[in-house]
Enzyme design. Structure first.
Site, short mmCIF file in Angstrom:
data_model
loop_
_atom_site.label_atom_id
_atom_site.label_comp_id
_atom_site.label_asym_id
_atom_site.label_seq_id
_atom_site.Cartn_x
_atom_site.Cartn_y
_atom_site.Cartn_z
CG ASP A 110 -2.26 0.64 0.61
OD1 ASP A 110 -2.20 1.67 0.27
OD2 ASP A 110 -3.22 -0.20 0.89
CG HIS A 113 -6.30 0.92 6.15
ND1 HIS A 113 -7.25 0.98 4.89
CD2 HIS A 113 -6.79 1.80 7.06
CE1 HIS A 113 -8.14 1.77 5.18
NE2 HIS A 113 -8.00 2.49 6.64
CB SER A 171 -8.33 -0.54 0.55
OG SER A 171 -9.10 0.25 1.50
#
Ligand SMILES: *[C@@H]1O[C@H](CO)[C@@H](O)[C@H](O)[C@H]1NC(C)=O
Ligand SMILES: *[C@@H]1O[C@H](CO)[C@@H](O)[C@H](O)[C@H]1NC(C)=O
Ligand SMILES: *[C@@H]1O[C@H](CO)[C@@H](O)[C@H](O)[C@H]1NC(C)=O
Ligand SMILES: [Ca+2]
Ligand SMILES: [Ca+2]
EC number: 3.4.21.94
Length: 649
Positions: A170, A219, A395
């Site tokens: 990411d 995340h 995502s």
């Protein structure tokens, strides 16, 4: 089996013949109800009700299918046939107005698409498993039962991701999956591949998240859990490929992204990492047009050509979070032919509000973003050894796809990067996805697609089954079908229509007969770039929306400079013939501009390993859908009364 053929019968004759066989079978174990299917001779249809009452039935109802068919139903609610009604039936059969009488056997039914976790017989001790509706959707959190990745079928066949490594990467441009992975998380530790992990943000092998801003840095851990959280350990939930290994590539946590960091990340250990999941790209502000730079493009090309021993690294890309204001064909990562771009649906099949649409998206998985129900989010691992129910955004969608591809790779490690795309096209399902703006359509070879969802939602069960039997697709060729380089003026209220007629390099070594990707390389400018619309129609009549309106993009200078708009919608088609490009402005104010180049690039194969298969499947699907319709009509007509009858028992 006899039951099946009875219910599938398309003519009364067929129904009757099979029913005779059924009658003898059914007396052995079936339950006869007091409902009859009665066929009357012509000219006496109006007498049906009277006839029914004469013979002891409550009434008769004309059935919408077949000629002269009626449902005779009783007044009483006894679940089974009584002696007296048997007598009535025999008398009725002898009536000269009656052509045929058929017994109705009682049987159980369940709502289509409904499966309960117990029925699938998967026992997991993980407390969040039953909340992971994207794995098995039984209608949790107001979702639509059956709308899921169908992982249960793949697991049942023994595929859980063993031997496959997925990297979660990411970056910092806001749609991130990875500020690092909490590899000490108890649900991830056993599946963490430390050897394949790296931190390009601080140049060390430990991609551990910075615990400064919990939400921002959570995340990577959340995405890793979707793919590889361990099963049956009483912790959090279960990953799509719960025996796969997950690697962390931290590449975000610095003020600016560079070409070197991007290129290094996607080319990190390509012989060990099988699948790279990326949930980043140019800013989703609805006005950026950007893509991979030189080094990153080279790294991607190397990845698909040399990664995994030459079978090609699998790059999974999130379509983007820009919502209806953005178009993912303006994102050169998502629209690359070398990435599989994934969009998302929410748990009732609608689009998520942040979904971008474009013709380059291949398929979809699940996320959330519309629903208030806190359990409609994506359940997965979180920082500090916690679990969360609230992961969302595209995502969340890309790692689910990476997990499904891991299952397919375990089923067949020989799959190339192109095989994975073919399998996605062929096995993704429309299921109950629905997009208010764009219709589902079929392309020239019958493949069903949607401008936002691509070919539909990934189906892990379907994918592993097909993967197992799969023969690698033939060699890929590239043909420049034509290139128009004159300047053409465009202005509001008018539509510029250009055509390229092509034989698709027939007669040459690079003849492309069966399409995979198609690119329209376009140079165009305008007084307002966001108001430009570009459509392209293939010779087989499939229209791709290459660029839709982006109301926030007010660029008046740059335009698109040799921008490769990509479509997957003409997959499998024969590209020979005339291609049509339509360019225009759409918006409140008059605009003008100029198109300076349209080059049409065709990519695909010369020979057709499975095209006949597609056509056959398509035809049988069509035939099947008619059968199903009939089956449903029959079910509904007779079963409705049966159900109320049986339920009173
Ligand atoms: C996560 O765990 C920490 C430490 O145990 C705890 O303080 C925090 O409340 C938890 N967060 C959530 C969202 O449950
Ligand atoms: C677009 O390009 C044409 C041809 O090069 C040029 O004449 C025109 O000024 C440009 N328009 C805009 C809005 O940049
Ligand atoms: C492009 O296609 C869309 C959808 O069919 C249509 O609404 C639009 O008018 C078309 N625009 C141009 C410029 O062809
Ligand atoms: Ca677990
Ligand atoms: Ca975008």
């Amino acid at each position: 089996m006899m039951l099946g053929s009875l219910r599938y019968g398309t003519t009364v004759g067929l129904i009757l013949i099979n029913a005779m066989v059924l009658a003898t079978l059914a007396t052995e174990e079936g339950i006869f109800t007091n409902h009859l299917l009665v066929q009357l001779h012509e000219g006496v249809h109006d007498e049906a009700h009277q006839l029914a009452t004469e013979h002891g039935y409550h009434s008769a109802r004309k059935l919408p299918f077949g000629e002269g068919l009626f449902h005779f139903y009783p007044l009483d609610t006894a679940p089974r046939r009584t002696k007296r009604s048997l007598h009535n039936r025999q008398r009725l059969e002898k009536d000269r107005r009656v052509k045929n009488v058929l017994d109705q056997e009682g049987f159980g039914r369940q709502k289509r698409g409904y499966r309960s976790i117990n029925e699938i017989d998967i026992k997991m001790t993980d407390p969040l498993f039953s909340k992971q509706w994207y794995l098995i959707n039984t209608g949790q959190a107001d979702g639509t039962p059956g709308l899921d990745l169908n992982v249960a079928e793949a697991w049942d066949l023994g595929y859980t991701g063993t031997g496959i490594t997925i990297a979660i990467m990411d970056d910092g441009r806001l749609k991130l999956c990875n500020h690092g992975i909490d590899y000490l998380h108890p649900d991830l530790a056993s599946n963490y591949n430390a050897e394949a992990s790296y931190d390009f943000s601080s140049n060390d092998p430990y991609p551990y998240p910075r615990y400064t801003d919990d939400w921002f840095n959570s995340h990577g851990t959340r995405c890793a859990g979707e793919v590889s959280a361990a099963a049956n350990n009483n912790i959090c939930g279960v990953g799509v490929a719960y025996n796969s290994k997950v690697a962390g590539i931290r590449m975000l946590d610095q003020p600016f992204m560079t070409d070197i960091i991007e290129a290094s990340s996607i080319s990190h250990m390509p012989q060990i990492i099988d699948i790279y999941s990326a949930s980043w790209g140019p800013t989703d502000d609805g006005k950026t047009v950007d893509g991979p730079r030189e080094l990153t493009l080279q790294a991607m090309a190397d990845g698909v050509n040399k990664g995994r021993g030459g079978k090609g690294s699998i790059y999974v890309w999130a379509s983007g979070d820009g919502g209806s204001y953005d178009d993912c064909n303006c994102d050169g990562y998502a629209s690359s032919m070398w990435t599989i771009s994934i969009n998302s649906a929410i748990n009732d099949g609608r689009t998520a509000l942040y979904d971008e649409s474009c013709s380059s998206t291949l398929a979809s998985t699940f996320s959330n973003g519309r629903k208030r129900n806190p359990e409609a989010g994506v359940a997965t691992t979180d920082l500090y050894g916690n679990c969360t129910l609230r992961h969302s955004g595209t995502s969340a969608a890309a790692p689910e796809a990476a997990g499904v591809f891991a299952l397919a790779l375990e089923a067949n490690p020989d799959l190339t990067w192109r095989d994975m795309q073919h399998l996605s096209v062929l096995t993704s399902k429309r299921n109950q996805l629905h997009d208010d703006l764009h219709q589902w359509r079929r392309n020239g070879v019958g493949l069903e697609f949607n401008h936002l969802f691509g070919y539909g939602v990934l189906d892990a069960g379907g994918m592993v089954k097909m993967a197992k039997e799969w023969k690698t697709v033939p060699e890929r060729f590239h043909c420049v079908a034509g290139s128009l380089q004159e300047v053409h003026k465009i202005q509001s209220g008018e539509r510029l229509i250009l055509t390229i007629s092509t034989d698709s390099c027939q007669g040459k070594d690079n003849f492309v007969r069966y399409l995979e990707h198609v690119q329209a390389v376009v140079t165009v400018n305008g007084s307002r770039r966001g108001d430009l619309i570009i459509n392209m129609t293939s010779p087989m009549g499939t229209k791709s929306i290459l660029l839709s309106r982006r109301p926030r993009d007010d660029d008046a200078k740059v335009g698109f400079d040799k921008w490769p708009f990509m479509t997957t919608h003409t997959w499998g088609e024969d590209p020979r013939g005339t291609w049509i490009l339509e360019v225009g402005f759409q918006g409140d104010k008059p605009q003008r501009g100029a198109l300076k180049e349209w080059t049409l690039m065709l990519h695909g194969t010369q020979s057709a390993p499975y095209i006949d298969q597609i056509v056959r499947d398509y035809q049988s699907k069509l035939a099947m859908s008619k059968k199903e319709e009939l089956e449903e009509e029959l079910d509904e007509a007779v079963e409705r009364s049966l159900k109320s009858l049986l339920s009173k028992n």
